[in-house]
Write a protein that holds these residues in place. Structure first.
Motif, PDB file in Angstrom:
ATOM      1  N   THR A 239     -10.617 -27.837  85.597  1.00  0.00           N
ATOM      2  CA  THR A 239     -10.600 -26.649  86.440  1.00  0.00           C
ATOM      3  C   THR A 239     -10.544 -25.396  85.575  1.00  0.00           C
ATOM      4  O   THR A 239      -9.647 -25.243  84.744  1.00  0.00           O
ATOM      5  CB  THR A 239      -9.387 -26.675  87.393  1.00  0.00           C
ATOM      6  N   ALA A 240     -11.506 -24.507  85.775  1.00  0.00           N
ATOM      7  CA  ALA A 240     -11.598 -23.264  85.000  1.00  0.00           C
ATOM      8  C   ALA A 240     -10.653 -22.232  85.602  1.00  0.00           C
ATOM      9  O   ALA A 240     -11.028 -21.445  86.465  1.00  0.00           O
ATOM     10  CB  ALA A 240     -13.037 -22.756  84.997  1.00  0.00           C
ATOM     11  N   LEU A 241      -9.433 -22.235  85.122  1.00  0.00           N
ATOM     12  CA  LEU A 241      -8.393 -21.391  85.705  1.00  0.00           C
ATOM     13  C   LEU A 241      -8.361 -19.982  85.129  1.00  0.00           C
ATOM     14  O   LEU A 241      -7.800 -19.082  85.756  1.00  0.00           O
ATOM     15  CB  LEU A 241      -7.019 -22.032  85.470  1.00  0.00           C
ATOM     16  N   GLY A 242      -8.925 -19.772  83.931  1.00  0.00           N
ATOM     17  CA  GLY A 242      -8.616 -18.517  83.258  1.00  0.00           C
ATOM     18  C   GLY A 242      -7.115 -18.476  83.042  1.00  0.00           C
ATOM     19  O   GLY A 242      -6.534 -19.395  82.467  1.00  0.00           O
ATOM     20  N   THR A 243      -6.465 -17.426  83.545  1.00  0.00           N
ATOM     21  CA  THR A 243      -4.999 -17.344  83.471  1.00  0.00           C
ATOM     22  C   THR A 243      -4.334 -17.667  84.801  1.00  0.00           C
ATOM     23  O   THR A 243      -3.137 -17.434  84.968  1.00  0.00           O
ATOM     24  CB  THR A 243      -4.557 -15.936  83.024  1.00  0.00           C
ATOM     25  N   HIS A 244      -5.090 -18.193  85.755  1.00  0.00           N
ATOM     26  CA  HIS A 244      -4.505 -18.519  87.055  1.00  0.00           C
ATOM     27  C   HIS A 244      -3.554 -19.708  86.941  1.00  0.00           C
ATOM     28  O   HIS A 244      -3.585 -20.461  85.968  1.00  0.00           O
ATOM     29  CB  HIS A 244      -5.603 -18.840  88.073  1.00  0.00           C
ATOM     30  N   ALA A 245      -2.731 -19.876  87.961  1.00  0.00           N
ATOM     31  CA  ALA A 245      -1.748 -20.963  87.971  1.00  0.00           C
ATOM     32  C   ALA A 245      -2.449 -22.319  88.059  1.00  0.00           C
ATOM     33  O   ALA A 245      -3.510 -22.442  88.684  1.00  0.00           O
ATOM     34  CB  ALA A 245      -0.799 -20.790  89.152  1.00  0.00           C
ATOM     35  N   PRO A 246      -1.869 -23.349  87.432  1.00  0.00           N
ATOM     36  CA  PRO A 246      -2.449 -24.695  87.525  1.00  0.00           C
ATOM     37  C   PRO A 246      -2.533 -25.160  88.971  1.00  0.00           C
ATOM     38  O   PRO A 246      -1.729 -24.774  89.820  1.00  0.00           O
ATOM     39  CB  PRO A 246      -1.466 -25.558  86.724  1.00  0.00           C
ATOM     40  N   MET A 247      -3.514 -25.994  89.243  1.00  0.00           N
ATOM     41  CA  MET A 247      -3.683 -26.565  90.571  1.00  0.00           C
ATOM     42  C   MET A 247      -3.049 -27.948  90.613  1.00  0.00           C
ATOM     43  O   MET A 247      -3.172 -28.733  89.668  1.00  0.00           O
ATOM     44  CB  MET A 247      -5.170 -26.651  90.929  1.00  0.00           C
ATOM     45  N   SER A 248      -2.393 -28.244  91.711  1.00  0.00           N
ATOM     46  CA  SER A 248      -1.785 -29.557  91.890  1.00  0.00           C
ATOM     47  C   SER A 248      -2.866 -30.595  92.168  1.00  0.00           C
ATOM     48  O   SER A 248      -4.020 -30.265  92.479  1.00  0.00           O
ATOM     49  CB  SER A 248      -0.799 -29.522  93.058  1.00  0.00           C
ATOM     50  N   GLU A 249      -2.479 -31.857  92.075  1.00  0.00           N
ATOM     51  CA  GLU A 249      -3.391 -32.949  92.426  1.00  0.00           C
ATOM     52  C   GLU A 249      -3.927 -32.755  93.839  1.00  0.00           C
ATOM     53  O   GLU A 249      -5.130 -32.901  94.095  1.00  0.00           O
ATOM     54  CB  GLU A 249      -2.645 -34.282  92.319  1.00  0.00           C
ATOM     55  N   GLU A 250      -3.041 -32.402  94.756  1.00  0.00           N
ATOM     56  CA  GLU A 250      -3.446 -32.197  96.149  1.00  0.00           C
ATOM     57  C   GLU A 250      -4.431 -31.042  96.269  1.00  0.00           C
ATOM     58  O   GLU A 250      -5.420 -31.120  97.014  1.00  0.00           O
ATOM     59  CB  GLU A 250      -2.215 -31.928  97.010  1.00  0.00           C
ATOM     60  N   ALA A 251      -4.186 -29.960  95.528  1.00  0.00           N
ATOM     61  CA  ALA A 251      -5.067 -28.793  95.592  1.00  0.00           C
ATOM     62  C   ALA A 251      -6.448 -29.111  95.021  1.00  0.00           C
ATOM     63  O   ALA A 251      -7.468 -28.648  95.545  1.00  0.00           O
ATOM     64  CB  ALA A 251      -4.441 -27.624  94.847  1.00  0.00           C
ATOM     65  N   ILE A 252      -6.489 -29.895  93.954  1.00  0.00           N
ATOM     66  CA  ILE A 252      -7.785 -30.269  93.379  1.00  0.00           C
ATOM     67  C   ILE A 252      -8.542 -31.183  94.339  1.00  0.00           C
ATOM     68  O   ILE A 252      -9.757 -31.045  94.515  1.00  0.00           O
ATOM     69  CB  ILE A 252      -7.605 -30.927  92.000  1.00  0.00           C
ATOM     70  N   ARG A 253      -7.827 -32.099  94.982  1.00  0.00           N
ATOM     71  CA  ARG A 253      -8.485 -32.939  95.992  1.00  0.00           C
ATOM     72  C   ARG A 253      -9.091 -32.078  97.089  1.00  0.00           C
ATOM     73  O   ARG A 253     -10.219 -32.328  97.542  1.00  0.00           O
ATOM     74  CB  ARG A 253      -7.490 -33.931  96.608  1.00  0.00           C
ATOM     75  N   ALA A 254      -8.348 -31.067  97.525  1.00  0.00           N
ATOM     76  CA  ALA A 254      -8.858 -30.180  98.570  1.00  0.00           C
ATOM     77  C   ALA A 254     -10.085 -29.412  98.078  1.00  0.00           C
ATOM     78  O   ALA A 254     -11.056 -29.219  98.822  1.00  0.00           O
ATOM     79  CB  ALA A 254      -7.768 -29.206  99.008  1.00  0.00           C
ATOM     80  N   ARG A 255     -10.053 -28.981  96.823  1.00  0.00           N
ATOM     81  CA  ARG A 255     -11.189 -28.275  96.234  1.00  0.00           C
ATOM     82  C   ARG A 255     -12.432 -29.163  96.212  1.00  0.00           C
ATOM     83  O   ARG A 255     -13.556 -28.706  96.443  1.00  0.00           O
ATOM     84  CB  ARG A 255     -10.808 -27.838  94.817  1.00  0.00           C
ATOM     85  N   LEU A 256     -12.222 -30.459  95.945  1.00  0.00           N
ATOM     86  CA  LEU A 256     -13.326 -31.420  95.884  1.00  0.00           C
ATOM     87  C   LEU A 256     -13.654 -32.026  97.242  1.00  0.00           C
ATOM     88  O   LEU A 256     -14.598 -32.809  97.359  1.00  0.00           O
ATOM     89  CB  LEU A 256     -12.985 -32.541  94.892  1.00  0.00           C
ATOM     90  N   GLU A 257     -12.841 -31.685  98.243  1.00  0.00           N
ATOM     91  CA  GLU A 257     -13.045 -32.157  99.613  1.00  0.00           C
ATOM     92  C   GLU A 257     -13.006 -33.678  99.697  1.00  0.00           C
ATOM     93  O   GLU A 257     -13.853 -34.317 100.329  1.00  0.00           O
ATOM     94  CB  GLU A 257     -14.358 -31.605 100.180  1.00  0.00           C
TER      95      GLU A 257
END
Length: 225
Positions: free
Chosen positions: A77-95
Protein backbone atom coordinates in the motif's frame (compact mmCIF):
# COMPACT_ATOMS: atom_id res chain seq x y z
CA UNK A 1 10.45 -8.15 -16.98
CA UNK A 2 7.64 -9.62 -19.07
CA UNK A 3 9.18 -11.42 -22.04
CA UNK A 4 7.14 -9.48 -24.59
CA UNK A 5 6.70 -5.86 -23.43
CA UNK A 6 3.46 -4.47 -24.81
CA UNK A 7 2.80 -1.02 -26.27
CA UNK A 8 0.40 1.27 -24.40
CA UNK A 9 -3.07 -0.26 -24.27
CA UNK A 10 -6.26 1.61 -23.46
CA UNK A 11 -10.01 1.32 -23.46
CA UNK A 12 -12.24 4.38 -23.72
CA UNK A 13 -15.85 4.17 -22.60
CA UNK A 14 -18.61 5.63 -24.73
CA UNK A 15 -19.87 9.09 -23.70
CA UNK A 16 -21.94 8.81 -20.54
CA UNK A 17 -20.88 5.19 -20.01
CA UNK A 18 -18.40 3.32 -17.83
CA UNK A 19 -16.15 0.46 -18.83
CA UNK A 20 -17.85 -2.83 -18.04
CA UNK A 21 -16.22 -5.61 -16.04
CA UNK A 22 -15.87 -7.48 -19.33
CA UNK A 23 -14.00 -4.50 -20.82
CA UNK A 24 -11.59 -4.54 -17.88
CA UNK A 25 -11.04 -8.29 -18.17
CA UNK A 26 -10.29 -7.91 -21.89
CA UNK A 27 -7.89 -5.04 -21.23
CA UNK A 28 -5.96 -6.98 -18.58
CA UNK A 29 -5.85 -10.07 -20.81
CA UNK A 30 -4.30 -8.00 -23.59
CA UNK A 31 -1.83 -6.18 -21.34
CA UNK A 32 -0.81 -9.15 -19.16
CA UNK A 33 -0.28 -12.42 -21.04
CA UNK A 34 -0.34 -15.19 -18.45
CA UNK A 35 2.85 -16.75 -19.80
CA UNK A 36 4.81 -13.57 -19.06
CA UNK A 37 4.03 -13.87 -15.34
CA UNK A 38 4.34 -17.60 -14.84
CA UNK A 39 6.84 -18.31 -12.07
CA UNK A 40 7.55 -14.61 -11.50
CA UNK A 41 7.27 -12.59 -8.30
CA UNK A 42 4.73 -9.79 -8.72
CA UNK A 43 4.17 -6.83 -6.41
CA UNK A 44 0.98 -4.80 -6.78
CA UNK A 45 1.31 -1.25 -5.48
CA UNK A 46 -2.08 0.20 -4.64
CA UNK A 47 -3.33 3.51 -3.18
CA UNK A 48 -4.77 3.73 0.30
CA UNK A 49 -8.34 4.74 1.11
CA UNK A 50 -7.68 8.43 0.29
CA UNK A 51 -7.74 7.75 -3.47
CA UNK A 52 -10.73 6.71 -5.55
CA UNK A 53 -10.34 3.94 -8.12
CA UNK A 54 -11.81 0.50 -8.91
CA UNK A 55 -8.91 -1.12 -7.05
CA UNK A 56 -10.94 -4.17 -6.06
CA UNK A 57 -12.00 -4.91 -9.62
CA UNK A 58 -8.45 -4.56 -10.91
CA UNK A 59 -6.96 -6.65 -8.10
CA UNK A 60 -9.41 -9.49 -8.69
CA UNK A 61 -8.98 -9.32 -12.46
CA UNK A 62 -5.19 -9.37 -12.26
CA UNK A 63 -5.22 -12.23 -9.76
CA UNK A 64 -7.58 -14.21 -11.96
CA UNK A 65 -5.27 -13.58 -14.89
CA UNK A 66 -1.98 -14.74 -13.40
CA UNK A 67 -2.18 -14.86 -9.60
CA UNK A 68 -2.23 -18.65 -9.46
CA UNK A 69 0.75 -19.11 -11.78
CA UNK A 70 2.97 -16.34 -10.38
CA UNK A 71 5.62 -17.32 -7.83
CA UNK A 72 4.33 -14.50 -5.61
CA UNK A 73 1.45 -12.04 -5.86
CA UNK A 74 1.61 -9.50 -3.05
CA UNK A 75 0.21 -6.07 -2.14
CA UNK A 76 2.13 -2.97 -1.03
CA UNK A 77 0.00 0.00 0.00
CA UNK A 78 1.44 3.34 -1.13
CA UNK A 79 0.81 5.32 2.03
CA UNK A 80 3.27 8.17 1.67
CA UNK A 81 3.15 9.45 5.26
CA UNK A 82 -0.43 8.31 5.86
CA UNK A 83 -1.30 5.96 8.71
CA UNK A 84 -0.90 2.20 8.11
CA UNK A 85 -3.98 0.32 7.00
CA UNK A 86 -5.28 -2.61 9.01
CA UNK A 87 -5.87 -6.04 7.52
CA UNK A 88 -9.59 -5.27 7.52
CA UNK A 89 -9.04 -1.92 5.79
CA UNK A 90 -6.90 -3.49 3.07
CA UNK A 91 -9.54 -6.16 2.51
CA UNK A 92 -12.11 -3.40 2.11
CA UNK A 93 -9.81 -1.58 -0.33
CA UNK A 94 -9.53 -4.79 -2.38
CA UNK A 95 -13.25 -5.49 -2.00
CA UNK A 96 -12.76 -9.01 -0.67
CA UNK A 97 -14.34 -10.75 2.30
CA UNK A 98 -12.57 -12.35 5.25
CA UNK A 99 -13.55 -15.73 3.82
CA UNK A 100 -12.04 -14.89 0.42
CA UNK A 101 -8.91 -13.64 2.17
CA UNK A 102 -8.44 -17.00 3.86
CA UNK A 103 -9.44 -18.97 0.79
CA UNK A 104 -8.93 -17.80 -2.78
CA UNK A 105 -6.51 -15.01 -1.84
CA UNK A 106 -4.77 -16.79 1.02
CA UNK A 107 -1.35 -16.69 -0.67
CA UNK A 108 -1.44 -12.91 -1.15
CA UNK A 109 0.63 -11.02 1.42
CA UNK A 110 -0.35 -7.50 2.51
CA UNK A 111 2.34 -4.90 3.28
CA UNK A 112 2.10 -1.29 4.41
CA UNK A 113 4.79 1.18 3.37
CA UNK A 114 7.01 2.34 6.25
CA UNK A 115 8.34 5.74 5.24
CA UNK A 116 9.81 6.46 8.68
CA UNK A 117 11.62 3.13 9.16
CA UNK A 118 15.18 3.37 7.76
CA UNK A 119 15.51 -0.42 7.85
CA UNK A 120 12.57 -0.69 5.42
CA UNK A 121 14.19 1.63 2.85
CA UNK A 122 16.97 1.39 0.30
CA UNK A 123 19.06 4.26 -1.07
CA UNK A 124 18.90 4.39 -4.88
CA UNK A 125 20.93 7.47 -5.65
CA UNK A 126 20.72 11.25 -5.66
CA UNK A 127 18.98 13.79 -7.86
CA UNK A 128 21.76 16.38 -8.23
CA UNK A 129 21.28 20.02 -7.37
CA UNK A 130 21.80 21.06 -10.99
CA UNK A 131 18.80 19.02 -12.14
CA UNK A 132 16.68 20.47 -9.36
CA UNK A 133 17.80 23.96 -10.35
CA UNK A 134 16.76 23.31 -13.95
CA UNK A 135 13.41 21.79 -13.03
CA UNK A 136 12.60 24.70 -10.71
CA UNK A 137 13.84 27.44 -13.06
CA UNK A 138 16.52 28.34 -10.56
CA UNK A 139 14.18 28.70 -7.58
CA UNK A 140 15.51 25.65 -5.75
CA UNK A 141 18.94 24.01 -5.68
CA UNK A 142 19.89 21.04 -3.51
CA UNK A 143 20.95 17.43 -3.78
CA UNK A 144 18.02 15.12 -3.03
CA UNK A 145 18.75 11.60 -1.71
CA UNK A 146 16.33 9.07 -3.18
CA UNK A 147 15.22 6.14 -1.03
CA UNK A 148 12.45 3.64 -1.67
CA UNK A 149 10.77 0.72 0.06
CA UNK A 150 13.16 -2.24 -0.03
CA UNK A 151 10.43 -4.60 -1.13
CA UNK A 152 10.52 -3.29 -4.70
CA UNK A 153 13.81 -5.18 -5.10
CA UNK A 154 12.29 -8.47 -3.97
CA UNK A 155 10.11 -8.90 -7.06
CA UNK A 156 10.47 -9.47 -10.78
CA UNK A 157 7.61 -7.17 -11.75
CA UNK A 158 5.86 -4.18 -10.20
CA UNK A 159 2.25 -3.55 -11.22
CA UNK A 160 0.93 -0.13 -10.19
CA UNK A 161 -2.84 0.02 -9.76
CA UNK A 162 -4.30 3.46 -9.21
CA UNK A 163 -5.96 6.52 -10.73
CA UNK A 164 -4.30 9.26 -12.75
CA UNK A 165 -5.26 12.82 -11.80
CA UNK A 166 -3.57 16.21 -12.01
CA UNK A 167 -1.64 16.62 -8.75
CA UNK A 168 -0.57 19.86 -7.09
CA UNK A 169 2.72 18.47 -5.73
CA UNK A 170 3.99 15.99 -8.33
CA UNK A 171 2.27 17.10 -11.54
CA UNK A 172 0.21 13.97 -12.07
CA UNK A 173 -0.78 11.16 -9.75
CA UNK A 174 -0.48 7.60 -10.99
CA UNK A 175 2.52 5.74 -12.39
CA UNK A 176 5.80 6.70 -10.75
CA UNK A 177 3.94 8.84 -8.22
CA UNK A 178 2.99 5.62 -6.45
CA UNK A 179 6.70 4.99 -6.00
CA UNK A 180 7.67 8.60 -5.22
CA UNK A 181 6.36 9.70 -2.82
CA UNK A 182 3.98 6.73 -2.36
CA UNK A 183 6.60 4.22 -1.16
CA UNK A 184 9.60 6.52 -0.80
CA UNK A 185 11.68 7.68 2.14
CA UNK A 186 11.28 11.00 3.95
CA UNK A 187 13.92 13.03 2.10
CA UNK A 188 12.40 12.83 -1.36
CA UNK A 189 8.87 12.84 0.06
CA UNK A 190 9.41 16.06 1.98
CA UNK A 191 11.32 17.63 -0.89
CA UNK A 192 8.46 17.21 -3.36
CA UNK A 193 6.16 19.14 -1.06
CA UNK A 194 8.70 21.91 -0.54
CA UNK A 195 9.27 22.12 -4.28
CA UNK A 196 5.54 22.38 -4.91
CA UNK A 197 5.36 25.26 -2.44
CA UNK A 198 8.30 27.08 -4.06
CA UNK A 199 7.22 26.60 -7.67
CA UNK A 200 3.53 27.00 -6.72
CA UNK A 201 0.63 24.79 -7.72
CA UNK A 202 0.28 26.58 -11.06
CA UNK A 203 3.85 25.65 -11.95
CA UNK A 204 3.45 21.99 -10.98
CA UNK A 205 -0.07 20.71 -11.47
CA UNK A 206 -0.58 18.92 -14.77
CA UNK A 207 3.11 18.99 -15.69
CA UNK A 208 4.63 15.68 -16.76
CA UNK A 209 8.35 16.29 -16.22
CA UNK A 210 8.92 16.63 -12.50
CA UNK A 211 11.50 15.07 -10.12
CA UNK A 212 9.12 12.12 -9.73
CA UNK A 213 10.16 10.87 -13.15
CA UNK A 214 13.85 11.30 -12.39
CA UNK A 215 13.45 9.27 -9.21
CA UNK A 216 11.28 6.67 -10.93
CA UNK A 217 14.02 5.97 -13.46
CA UNK A 218 16.23 4.79 -10.58
CA UNK A 219 13.94 1.84 -9.84
CA UNK A 220 15.25 -1.02 -11.96
CA UNK A 221 12.47 -3.52 -11.30
CA UNK A 222 10.20 -3.50 -14.39
CA UNK A 223 6.99 -1.53 -13.89
CA UNK A 224 3.56 -1.84 -15.46
CA UNK A 225 1.05 0.95 -14.88
Amino acid sequence: MPQNPVPPIARVAAPGKLLSDADVVALVAEACPEADYRGRRVLLIIPDHTRTAPVGLLFKTLFARFGEVAAAFDILTALGTHAPMSEEAIRARLEITAEERCGRYGRVRFFNHEWDNPAALRHLGTIPAEEIRTLSDGLFSMDVPVTVNRRVDDYDQIVIVGPVFPHEVVGFSGGNKYLFPGVSGPEVLNFFHWLGAVITTVGVIGHKWTPVHHAGAMVRTPKLC
